[in-house]
Scaffold this active site. Sequence first.
Site, PDB file in Angstrom:
ATOM      1  N   ARG A  66     -18.969  37.479  15.363  1.00 19.51           N
ATOM      2  CA  ARG A  66     -20.352  37.036  15.116  1.00 19.51           C
ATOM      3  C   ARG A  66     -20.805  36.015  16.145  1.00 19.51           C
ATOM      4  O   ARG A  66     -22.004  35.868  16.398  1.00 19.51           O
ATOM      5  CB  ARG A  66     -20.491  36.542  13.672  1.00 19.51           C
ATOM      6  CG  ARG A  66     -20.392  37.684  12.654  1.00 19.51           C
ATOM      7  CD  ARG A  66     -20.292  37.170  11.239  1.00 19.51           C
ATOM      8  NE  ARG A  66     -19.066  36.463  10.978  1.00 19.51           N
ATOM      9  CZ  ARG A  66     -17.910  37.043  10.622  1.00 19.51           C
ATOM     10  NH1 ARG A  66     -17.861  38.341  10.477  1.00 19.51           N
ATOM     11  NH2 ARG A  66     -16.829  36.318  10.418  1.00 19.51           N
ATOM     12  N   GLU A 103      -8.228  30.529   7.833  1.00 15.43           N
ATOM     13  CA  GLU A 103      -8.376  30.224   6.411  1.00 15.43           C
ATOM     14  C   GLU A 103      -7.658  31.312   5.603  1.00 15.43           C
ATOM     15  O   GLU A 103      -7.075  31.056   4.567  1.00 15.43           O
ATOM     16  CB  GLU A 103      -9.863  30.183   6.051  1.00 15.43           C
ATOM     17  CG  GLU A 103     -10.162  29.822   4.613  1.00 15.43           C
ATOM     18  CD  GLU A 103     -11.632  29.978   4.259  1.00 15.43           C
ATOM     19  OE1 GLU A 103     -12.440  30.307   5.142  1.00 15.43           O
ATOM     20  OE2 GLU A 103     -11.947  29.782   3.079  1.00 15.43           O
TER      21      GLU A 103
HETATM   22  P1  AMP Z   1     -11.464  28.748  10.935  1.00 15.19           P
HETATM   23  O1  AMP Z   1     -10.585  29.086  12.099  1.00 15.19           O
HETATM   24  O2  AMP Z   1     -10.682  28.515   9.685  1.00 15.19           O
HETATM   25  O3  AMP Z   1     -12.415  27.608  11.251  1.00 15.19           O
HETATM   26  O4  AMP Z   1     -12.332  30.045  10.620  1.00 15.19           O
HETATM   27  C1  AMP Z   1     -13.474  30.313  11.364  1.00 15.19           C
HETATM   28  C2  AMP Z   1     -13.573  31.774  11.708  1.00 15.19           C
HETATM   29  O5  AMP Z   1     -13.265  32.611  10.602  1.00 15.19           O
HETATM   30  C3  AMP Z   1     -14.989  32.099  12.127  1.00 15.19           C
HETATM   31  O6  AMP Z   1     -14.924  33.032  13.199  1.00 15.19           O
HETATM   32  C4  AMP Z   1     -15.611  32.717  10.897  1.00 15.19           C
HETATM   33  O7  AMP Z   1     -16.416  33.810  11.250  1.00 15.19           O
HETATM   34  C5  AMP Z   1     -14.443  33.150  10.015  1.00 15.19           C
HETATM   35  N1  AMP Z   1     -14.495  32.613   8.654  1.00 15.19           N
HETATM   36  C6  AMP Z   1     -13.584  31.799   8.072  1.00 15.19           C
HETATM   37  N2  AMP Z   1     -13.911  31.506   6.817  1.00 15.19           N
HETATM   38  C7  AMP Z   1     -15.066  32.131   6.569  1.00 15.19           C
HETATM   39  C8  AMP Z   1     -15.943  32.195   5.427  1.00 15.19           C
HETATM   40  N3  AMP Z   1     -15.662  31.543   4.276  1.00 15.19           N
HETATM   41  N4  AMP Z   1     -17.080  32.916   5.534  1.00 15.19           N
HETATM   42  C9  AMP Z   1     -17.363  33.560   6.698  1.00 15.19           C
HETATM   43  N5  AMP Z   1     -16.597  33.542   7.788  1.00 15.19           N
HETATM   44  C10 AMP Z   1     -15.450  32.848   7.741  1.00 15.19           C
END
Ligand code: AMP
Length: 181
Positions: A66, A103
Amino acid sequence: MLTTTACPSTLKALIRTIPDFPKPGIQFRDITTLLESPSGWKQTIDSLANRYRGRGIQKLVAIESRGFALGGALAPHLGCGLVLARKKGKLPGKVVRQEYALEYGHDCIEIHTDAIRRGESCLIIDDLLATGGTCQATCSLVERMGGRVTSCAFVVNLPDLKGSQRLARYDLHWLVEFDGD
Ligand code: AMP
């Protein structure tokens, strides 16, 4: 000339929440509904362009997938090059690679080795900041290539997942927050 400032409550209302995706317990903040809104998407890009225009950004590093939509729309406003940070095995040339925890699971991100030159000012862009692992891995790649991370920008921050604390040494910016994740 772009003068629009994003209204956070308007943008937030355009982001759909899908419970239990991609696995139980995750509240997925879906920006595809924001992309479908001409005015909401324009506000998003205008707001980011107004913040970063004139700051000498040379490369906009967009995180799959995205982040690509944001990067493609924003780069011409900043007059900078667009670099794709992709998941494992997608880029055709020689790459630098970084593994990281998500996550929900583990992943790996890659950038072409010749995409960023030493000393270049880089802006990292993604749709959402959760734990900060994806962005941190991307920042590490940029720095390993000799680039400077000038700032990291997101549409959404999930403050409960503390990504902003993990990335505290960087300049961070987001447009809306969702509590309670
Ligand atoms: P992080 O590395 O944990 O900060 O996760 C960020 C990445 O995972 C981004 O590329 C987001 O598109 C995706 N992502 C993680 N958690 C979510 C969520 N709750 N909703 C949408 N996208 C998420």
